[in-house]
Design a protein around this motif. Structure first.
Motif, PDB file in Angstrom:
ATOM      1  N   ASN A  71     -27.011  28.547 -30.324  1.00  0.00           N
ATOM      2  CA  ASN A  71     -27.118  29.969 -30.635  1.00  0.00           C
ATOM      3  C   ASN A  71     -27.658  30.809 -29.484  1.00  0.00           C
ATOM      4  O   ASN A  71     -27.825  32.028 -29.628  1.00  0.00           O
ATOM      5  CB  ASN A  71     -28.004  30.172 -31.868  1.00  0.00           C
ATOM      6  CG  ASN A  71     -27.359  29.642 -33.133  1.00  0.00           C
ATOM      7  OD1 ASN A  71     -26.131  29.583 -33.232  1.00  0.00           O
ATOM      8  ND2 ASN A  71     -28.178  29.229 -34.088  1.00  0.00           N
ATOM      9  N   GLY A  72     -27.954  30.206 -28.364  1.00  0.00           N
ATOM     10  CA  GLY A  72     -28.428  30.952 -27.206  1.00  0.00           C
ATOM     11  C   GLY A  72     -27.335  31.809 -26.600  1.00  0.00           C
ATOM     12  O   GLY A  72     -26.155  31.685 -26.939  1.00  0.00           O
ATOM     13  N   LEU A  73     -27.730  32.656 -25.682  1.00  0.00           N
ATOM     14  CA  LEU A  73     -26.779  33.569 -25.056  1.00  0.00           C
ATOM     15  C   LEU A  73     -25.651  32.820 -24.357  1.00  0.00           C
ATOM     16  O   LEU A  73     -24.482  33.192 -24.440  1.00  0.00           O
ATOM     17  CB  LEU A  73     -27.506  34.472 -24.058  1.00  0.00           C
ATOM     18  CG  LEU A  73     -26.695  35.605 -23.432  1.00  0.00           C
ATOM     19  CD1 LEU A  73     -26.235  36.574 -24.518  1.00  0.00           C
ATOM     20  CD2 LEU A  73     -27.514  36.335 -22.374  1.00  0.00           C
ATOM     21  N   THR A  74     -26.001  31.745 -23.658  1.00  0.00           N
ATOM     22  CA  THR A  74     -24.994  30.929 -22.973  1.00  0.00           C
ATOM     23  C   THR A  74     -24.743  29.605 -23.687  1.00  0.00           C
ATOM     24  O   THR A  74     -23.771  28.916 -23.379  1.00  0.00           O
ATOM     25  CB  THR A  74     -25.419  30.625 -21.526  1.00  0.00           C
ATOM     26  OG1 THR A  74     -26.542  29.720 -21.543  1.00  0.00           O
ATOM     27  CG2 THR A  74     -25.806  31.904 -20.788  1.00  0.00           C
ATOM     28  N   GLY A  75     -25.626  29.228 -24.615  1.00  0.00           N
ATOM     29  CA  GLY A  75     -25.489  27.943 -25.297  1.00  0.00           C
ATOM     30  C   GLY A  75     -25.776  26.769 -24.393  1.00  0.00           C
ATOM     31  O   GLY A  75     -25.285  25.665 -24.624  1.00  0.00           O
ATOM     32  N   ARG A  76     -26.604  27.006 -23.371  1.00  0.00           N
ATOM     33  CA  ARG A  76     -26.839  25.975 -22.352  1.00  0.00           C
ATOM     34  C   ARG A  76     -28.282  26.065 -21.863  1.00  0.00           C
ATOM     35  O   ARG A  76     -28.768  27.136 -21.523  1.00  0.00           O
ATOM     36  CB  ARG A  76     -25.881  26.196 -21.182  1.00  0.00           C
ATOM     37  CG  ARG A  76     -25.926  25.155 -20.096  1.00  0.00           C
ATOM     38  CD  ARG A  76     -25.033  25.555 -18.933  1.00  0.00           C
ATOM     39  NE  ARG A  76     -23.647  25.786 -19.355  1.00  0.00           N
ATOM     40  CZ  ARG A  76     -23.061  26.962 -19.308  1.00  0.00           C
ATOM     41  NH1 ARG A  76     -23.715  28.023 -18.858  1.00  0.00           N
ATOM     42  NH2 ARG A  76     -21.803  27.101 -19.700  1.00  0.00           N
ATOM     43  N   ILE A  77     -28.985  24.916 -21.837  1.00  0.00           N
ATOM     44  CA  ILE A  77     -30.356  24.873 -21.330  1.00  0.00           C
ATOM     45  C   ILE A  77     -30.478  23.714 -20.333  1.00  0.00           C
ATOM     46  O   ILE A  77     -29.614  22.835 -20.276  1.00  0.00           O
ATOM     47  CB  ILE A  77     -31.399  24.690 -22.457  1.00  0.00           C
ATOM     48  CG1 ILE A  77     -31.274  23.289 -23.095  1.00  0.00           C
ATOM     49  CG2 ILE A  77     -31.235  25.778 -23.521  1.00  0.00           C
ATOM     50  CD1 ILE A  77     -32.397  22.958 -24.057  1.00  0.00           C
ATOM     51  N   ALA A  78     -31.567  23.730 -19.568  1.00  0.00           N
ATOM     52  CA  ALA A  78     -31.906  22.611 -18.688  1.00  0.00           C
ATOM     53  C   ALA A  78     -33.297  22.122 -19.074  1.00  0.00           C
ATOM     54  O   ALA A  78     -34.200  22.931 -19.295  1.00  0.00           O
ATOM     55  CB  ALA A  78     -31.877  23.028 -17.226  1.00  0.00           C
ATOM     56  N   VAL A  79     -33.459  20.805 -19.176  1.00  0.00           N
ATOM     57  CA  VAL A  79     -34.724  20.220 -19.603  1.00  0.00           C
ATOM     58  C   VAL A  79     -35.082  19.039 -18.706  1.00  0.00           C
ATOM     59  O   VAL A  79     -34.205  18.258 -18.306  1.00  0.00           O
ATOM     60  CB  VAL A  79     -34.668  19.736 -21.065  1.00  0.00           C
ATOM     61  CG1 VAL A  79     -36.046  19.293 -21.540  1.00  0.00           C
ATOM     62  CG2 VAL A  79     -34.126  20.810 -21.991  1.00  0.00           C
TER      63      VAL A  79
END
Length: 270
Positions: A71-79
């Motif tokens: 549901n994020g703006l880009t639908g992509r995170i880094a962890v």
């Protein structure tokens, strides 16, 4: 004529090299770059460490976390997952991973599950904040937000003052959130009773930063999952506040609550 054709061909070849060397695609956009910074100092008992590790493993297997990413703006995170202790003891357990679907979230969780749990020495929150800033510099993506998620069961007792590290990170646009672990020590310990206040006044900072204390070991998985979801979604406290070290009720050097007479003398200062 042949020389002119060769010159023209050489010109276009050189032009092509220049264009190829320029930026052809923008950097990968990320909703958030998240450093999960986990305390493994000597005060963390093996059972406590096991619960902490399982909490993060379960979080990235949760469909609720998967939905938060989607549901994020880009639908992509880094962890990335980092264990820390003393000022020179920070160990990356799972390096930066781009997560943009449930399968990659599960892969992150599985990599974390395969790693052995260790126990180290001192507690340097300032050291992990400084180290996390360097980790952000290694990330190739372009995150909309950079967040350090610090969990621990005691105050900073090694390295430079924690407020110096915090203030420099916040000035660089980084958000620091805290998960103080408060269920292990004896009830009479002032360090345990005030650890959430210490994190709030001395550790966290940045727009939307928050503290989510853990008082019950049975709630570890739920608290960790909630914290990760808030960080992915960018949901913080409505009124983030950085308390100057000399004005708060906690002594950010010793980790102890200031005496009432000391607070009164500070209020009288111009």
């Amino acid at each position: 004529m042949a020389n002119r054709l060769l010159s023209t061909l050489a010109f276009f070849l050189l032009a092509g090299d220049v264009l190829a060397g320029g930026p052809t695609v923008p950097e990968m956009q990320l909703d958030v770059a998240l450093v999960i910074a986990v305390d493994v100092s000597s005060s963390m008992e093996s059972e406590e460490q096991g619960l902490q590790r399982e909490g993060f493993i379960d979080a990235f297997r949760s469909s609720l976390v998967h939905e938060a990413i989607e549901n994020g703006l880009t639908g992509r995170i880094a962890v990335t997952y980092v264990e820390w202790s003393g000022v020179k003891d920070q160990r990356v357990i799972v390096p930066w991973m781009i997560i943009d679907n449930p399968e990659k979230a599960m892969s992150f969780s599985n990599q974390l599950a395969y790693q052995p749990i260790r126990q180290a020495g001192m507690t340097s929150i300032s050291g992990i904040i400084d180290h996390s800033r360097r980790l952000f510099e290694q990330l190739g993506g372009a995150p909309l937000r950079r967040v350090i998620d610090v969990s621990g069961d005691g105050p900073n007792n090694d390295g430079r003052h924690v407020t110096y590290a915090r203030d420099e990170a916040v000035a660089d646009g980084i958000v620091i959130n805290g998960l103080p672990i408060m269920f292990r020590r004896a009830a009479g310990s002032s360090e345990l009773e005030d650890l959430d206040l210490y994190f709030r006044e001395c550790v966290i900072g940045g727009v939307g930063s928050f503290v989510l204390p853990l008082h019950d070991p049975e709630q570890f998985a739920m608290i960790v999952r909630t914290k990760i979801m808030r960080e992915i979604a960018g949901i913080g406290d409505k009124n983030p506040l950085i308390v100057p070290a000399q004005q708060g009720s906690m002594n950010c050097i010793t980790g102890e609550r200031r005496k009432q007479e000391d607070l009164l003398s500070q209020e009288k200062k111009p």
